[in-house]
Design a protein around this motif. Sequence first.
Motif, PDB file in Angstrom:
ATOM      1  N   HIS A   1       3.442 -13.964 -14.917  1.00  0.00           N
ATOM      2  CA  HIS A   1       3.666 -14.786 -13.728  1.00  0.00           C
ATOM      3  C   HIS A   1       3.938 -13.961 -12.464  1.00  0.00           C
ATOM      4  CE1 HIS A   1       3.552 -18.393 -16.108  1.00  0.00           C
ATOM      5  NE2 HIS A   1       4.407 -17.844 -16.956  1.00  0.00           N
ATOM      6  N   ASP A   2       3.818 -12.637 -12.529  1.00  0.00           N
ATOM      7  CA  ASP A   2       4.130 -11.773 -11.384  1.00  0.00           C
ATOM      8  C   ASP A   2       3.414 -12.192 -10.105  1.00  0.00           C
ATOM      9  OD1 ASP A   2       5.938 -10.102 -12.668  1.00  0.00           O
ATOM     10  OD2 ASP A   2       4.463  -8.534 -13.079  1.00  0.00           O
ATOM     11  N   PHE A   3       2.142 -12.585 -10.204  1.00  0.00           N
ATOM     12  CA  PHE A   3       1.366 -12.900  -9.007  1.00  0.00           C
ATOM     13  C   PHE A   3       1.273 -14.397  -8.722  1.00  0.00           C
ATOM     14  CE2 PHE A   3      -0.095  -8.523  -9.522  1.00  0.00           C
ATOM     15  CZ  PHE A   3      -0.053  -8.093  -8.207  1.00  0.00           C
ATOM     16  N   ASP A   4       2.046 -15.219  -9.420  1.00  0.00           N
ATOM     17  CA  ASP A   4       2.024 -16.663  -9.137  1.00  0.00           C
ATOM     18  C   ASP A   4       2.380 -16.939  -7.677  1.00  0.00           C
ATOM     19  OD1 ASP A   4       1.366 -17.049 -11.784  1.00  0.00           O
ATOM     20  OD2 ASP A   4       3.208 -18.127 -12.306  1.00  0.00           O
ATOM     21  N   PHE A   5       3.274 -16.145  -7.108  1.00  0.00           N
ATOM     22  CA  PHE A   5       3.675 -16.332  -5.707  1.00  0.00           C
ATOM     23  C   PHE A   5       2.500 -16.207  -4.753  1.00  0.00           C
ATOM     24  CE2 PHE A   5       3.438 -11.774  -5.823  1.00  0.00           C
ATOM     25  CZ  PHE A   5       3.167 -11.385  -4.526  1.00  0.00           C
ATOM     26  N   PHE A   6       1.446 -15.486  -5.150  1.00  0.00           N
ATOM     27  CA  PHE A   6       0.346 -15.185  -4.238  1.00  0.00           C
ATOM     28  C   PHE A   6      -0.802 -16.191  -4.345  1.00  0.00           C
ATOM     29  CE2 PHE A   6      -3.066 -12.349  -2.524  1.00  0.00           C
ATOM     30  CZ  PHE A   6      -2.521 -12.215  -1.268  1.00  0.00           C
ATOM     31  N   LEU A   7      -0.704 -17.130  -5.265  1.00  0.00           N
ATOM     32  CA  LEU A   7      -1.759 -18.133  -5.384  1.00  0.00           C
ATOM     33  C   LEU A   7      -1.777 -18.993  -4.124  1.00  0.00           C
ATOM     34  CD1 LEU A   7      -1.198 -19.201  -9.099  1.00  0.00           C
ATOM     35  CD2 LEU A   7      -2.804 -17.478  -8.191  1.00  0.00           C
ATOM     36  N   GLY A   8      -2.973 -19.322  -3.655  1.00  0.00           N
ATOM     37  CA  GLY A   8      -3.115 -20.143  -2.455  1.00  0.00           C
ATOM     38  C   GLY A   8      -3.849 -19.398  -1.358  1.00  0.00           C
ATOM     39  N   GLU A   9      -3.669 -19.876  -0.127  1.00  0.00           N
ATOM     40  CA  GLU A   9      -4.388 -19.323   1.020  1.00  0.00           C
ATOM     41  C   GLU A   9      -3.423 -18.619   1.965  1.00  0.00           C
ATOM     42  OE1 GLU A   9      -7.268 -21.872   2.805  1.00  0.00           O
ATOM     43  OE2 GLU A   9      -7.807 -22.760   0.880  1.00  0.00           O
ATOM     44  N   TRP A  10      -3.905 -17.523   2.553  1.00  0.00           N
ATOM     45  CA  TRP A  10      -3.074 -16.638   3.371  1.00  0.00           C
ATOM     46  C   TRP A  10      -3.833 -16.174   4.615  1.00  0.00           C
ATOM     47  CZ3 TRP A  10       1.846 -15.407   1.595  1.00  0.00           C
ATOM     48  CH2 TRP A  10       2.128 -15.802   0.298  1.00  0.00           C
ATOM     49  N   THR A  11      -3.095 -15.920   5.678  1.00  0.00           N
ATOM     50  CA  THR A  11      -3.612 -15.155   6.808  1.00  0.00           C
ATOM     51  C   THR A  11      -2.951 -13.788   6.730  1.00  0.00           C
ATOM     52  OG1 THR A  11      -1.879 -15.945   8.296  1.00  0.00           O
ATOM     53  CG2 THR A  11      -3.948 -17.192   8.255  1.00  0.00           C
ATOM     54  N   CYS A  12      -3.579 -12.800   7.323  1.00  0.00           N
ATOM     55  CA  CYS A  12      -3.083 -11.449   7.137  1.00  0.00           C
ATOM     56  C   CYS A  12      -3.289 -10.603   8.380  1.00  0.00           C
ATOM     57  CB  CYS A  12      -3.807 -10.813   5.950  1.00  0.00           C
ATOM     58  SG  CYS A  12      -3.234  -9.166   5.566  1.00  0.00           S
ATOM     59  N   HIS A  13      -2.274  -9.793   8.684  1.00  0.00           N
ATOM     60  CA  HIS A  13      -2.353  -8.767   9.713  1.00  0.00           C
ATOM     61  C   HIS A  13      -2.496  -7.426   8.975  1.00  0.00           C
ATOM     62  CE1 HIS A  13      -1.662  -6.549  13.388  1.00  0.00           C
ATOM     63  NE2 HIS A  13      -0.755  -5.841  12.750  1.00  0.00           N
ATOM     64  N   ASN A  14      -3.583  -6.709   9.253  1.00  0.00           N
ATOM     65  CA  ASN A  14      -3.882  -5.428   8.600  1.00  0.00           C
ATOM     66  C   ASN A  14      -3.628  -4.266   9.545  1.00  0.00           C
ATOM     67  OD1 ASN A  14      -5.761  -6.096   6.007  1.00  0.00           O
ATOM     68  ND2 ASN A  14      -6.088  -7.582   7.628  1.00  0.00           N
ATOM     69  N   ARG A  15      -3.117  -3.183   8.992  1.00  0.00           N
ATOM     70  CA  ARG A  15      -3.027  -1.896   9.698  1.00  0.00           C
ATOM     71  C   ARG A  15      -3.621  -0.852   8.755  1.00  0.00           C
ATOM     72  NH1 ARG A  15       1.569   0.812  10.927  1.00  0.00           N
ATOM     73  NH2 ARG A  15       2.574   0.022   9.063  1.00  0.00           N
ATOM     74  N   ARG A  16      -4.689  -0.217   9.193  1.00  0.00           N
ATOM     75  CA  ARG A  16      -5.344   0.810   8.379  1.00  0.00           C
ATOM     76  C   ARG A  16      -5.371   2.113   9.161  1.00  0.00           C
ATOM     77  NH1 ARG A  16     -11.115  -0.810   6.415  1.00  0.00           N
ATOM     78  NH2 ARG A  16     -11.453  -0.535   8.620  1.00  0.00           N
ATOM     79  N   LEU A  17      -4.896   3.175   8.524  1.00  0.00           N
ATOM     80  CA  LEU A  17      -4.839   4.484   9.161  1.00  0.00           C
ATOM     81  C   LEU A  17      -6.245   4.945   9.525  1.00  0.00           C
ATOM     82  CD1 LEU A  17      -2.578   6.517   9.836  1.00  0.00           C
ATOM     83  CD2 LEU A  17      -3.026   7.597   7.619  1.00  0.00           C
ATOM     84  N   LYS A  18      -6.442   5.359  10.778  1.00  0.00           N
ATOM     85  CA  LYS A  18      -7.772   5.769  11.230  1.00  0.00           C
ATOM     86  C   LYS A  18      -8.201   7.101  10.621  1.00  0.00           C
ATOM     87  CE  LYS A  18      -7.848   3.341  15.660  1.00  0.00           C
ATOM     88  NZ  LYS A  18      -7.931   3.493  17.120  1.00  0.00           N
ATOM     89  N   ASN A  19      -7.283   8.047  10.508  1.00  0.00           N
ATOM     90  CA  ASN A  19      -7.615   9.380   9.980  1.00  0.00           C
ATOM     91  C   ASN A  19      -6.621   9.772   8.898  1.00  0.00           C
ATOM     92  OD1 ASN A  19      -9.786  10.101  11.879  1.00  0.00           O
ATOM     93  ND2 ASN A  19      -8.148   9.966  13.388  1.00  0.00           N
ATOM     94  N   ARG A  20      -7.091   9.748   7.641  1.00  0.00           N
ATOM     95  CA  ARG A  20      -6.225  10.156   6.529  1.00  0.00           C
ATOM     96  C   ARG A  20      -6.149  11.675   6.467  1.00  0.00           C
ATOM     97  NH1 ARG A  20      -9.097   5.826   4.336  1.00  0.00           N
ATOM     98  NH2 ARG A  20     -10.531   7.174   3.224  1.00  0.00           N
ATOM     99  N   TRP A  21      -5.047  12.163   5.931  1.00  0.00           N
ATOM    100  CA  TRP A  21      -4.812  13.588   5.669  1.00  0.00           C
ATOM    101  C   TRP A  21      -4.739  14.412   6.950  1.00  0.00           C
ATOM    102  CZ3 TRP A  21      -3.382  12.585   1.117  1.00  0.00           C
ATOM    103  CH2 TRP A  21      -4.125  11.780   0.269  1.00  0.00           C
ATOM    104  N   ALA A  22      -4.444  13.775   8.077  1.00  0.00           N
ATOM    105  CA  ALA A  22      -4.400  14.490   9.357  1.00  0.00           C
ATOM    106  C   ALA A  22      -3.009  14.424   9.993  1.00  0.00           C
ATOM    107  CB  ALA A  22      -5.435  13.910  10.315  1.00  0.00           C
ATOM    108  N   GLY A  23      -2.028  13.836   9.304  1.00  0.00           N
ATOM    109  CA  GLY A  23      -0.716  13.675   9.903  1.00  0.00           C
ATOM    110  C   GLY A  23      -0.730  12.705  11.067  1.00  0.00           C
ATOM    111  N   SER A  24      -1.713  11.835  11.088  1.00  0.00           N
ATOM    112  CA  SER A  24      -1.920  10.908  12.201  1.00  0.00           C
ATOM    113  C   SER A  24      -1.049   9.665  12.044  1.00  0.00           C
ATOM    114  CB  SER A  24      -3.390  10.496  12.249  1.00  0.00           C
ATOM    115  OG  SER A  24      -3.599   9.493  13.218  1.00  0.00           O
ATOM    116  N   ASP A  25      -0.699   9.065  13.171  1.00  0.00           N
ATOM    117  CA  ASP A  25      -0.018   7.782  13.187  1.00  0.00           C
ATOM    118  C   ASP A  25      -0.830   6.806  14.041  1.00  0.00           C
ATOM    119  OD1 ASP A  25       1.985   6.017  12.427  1.00  0.00           O
ATOM    120  OD2 ASP A  25       3.189   6.435  14.202  1.00  0.00           O
ATOM    121  N   ASP A  26      -2.145   6.948  14.015  1.00  0.00           N
ATOM    122  CA  ASP A  26      -3.055   6.121  14.788  1.00  0.00           C
ATOM    123  C   ASP A  26      -3.683   5.087  13.842  1.00  0.00           C
ATOM    124  OD1 ASP A  26      -4.595   5.131  16.848  1.00  0.00           O
ATOM    125  OD2 ASP A  26      -6.036   6.808  16.819  1.00  0.00           O
TER     126      ASP A  26
END
Length: 161
Positions: A13-38
């Motif tokens: 039942h771990d993921f029962d909380f996630f059943l249904g529909e969601w909106t989401c705000h994503n943040r994805r690192l632009k440059n991995r392995w570069a010490g970046s915070d962009d």
Amino acid sequence: MKPLPPAPTGDVHDFDFFLGEWTCHNRRLKNRWAGSDDWDTFSSKARCRPHLGGVANVEEAEFDRGFSGMAVRLFDLRQRRWSIYWIDSRGGVLLPPVHGGFTGDEGVFYGEDTDDGRPVQVQFRWTRQGADRARWEQAFSLDGETWETNWVMEFTRAHGA
């Protein structure tokens, strides 16, 4: 590279909380392995449905960046552990799984993959934040000791959907 930590166990039942529909705000690192915070920020919508009496669920996501994706989560009743697989429309390839489970409201999942041809260890962290919010984070490690978070998703339940 240091071996992966043991994958935590969980409950069907771990993921029962996630059943249904969601909106989401994503943040994805632009440059991995570069010490970046962009970070690149963008929106998405997701729908998660149970299958096979609850031992599986499928999340379908539509990103406003012009691609879609799908997470397939399977619960191994014998090992008491989840396996999470990802596939998206940018590549059409089922990626190697991460394995784990929840302790309370925190879920941790580990696996191995490649990033631009380099072997990496992968960590997913899920945090349940009440009935209507959740957080997912992805981090990679080249050595099994230092982890770089490269994608964060903040989910809000879509009421009335």
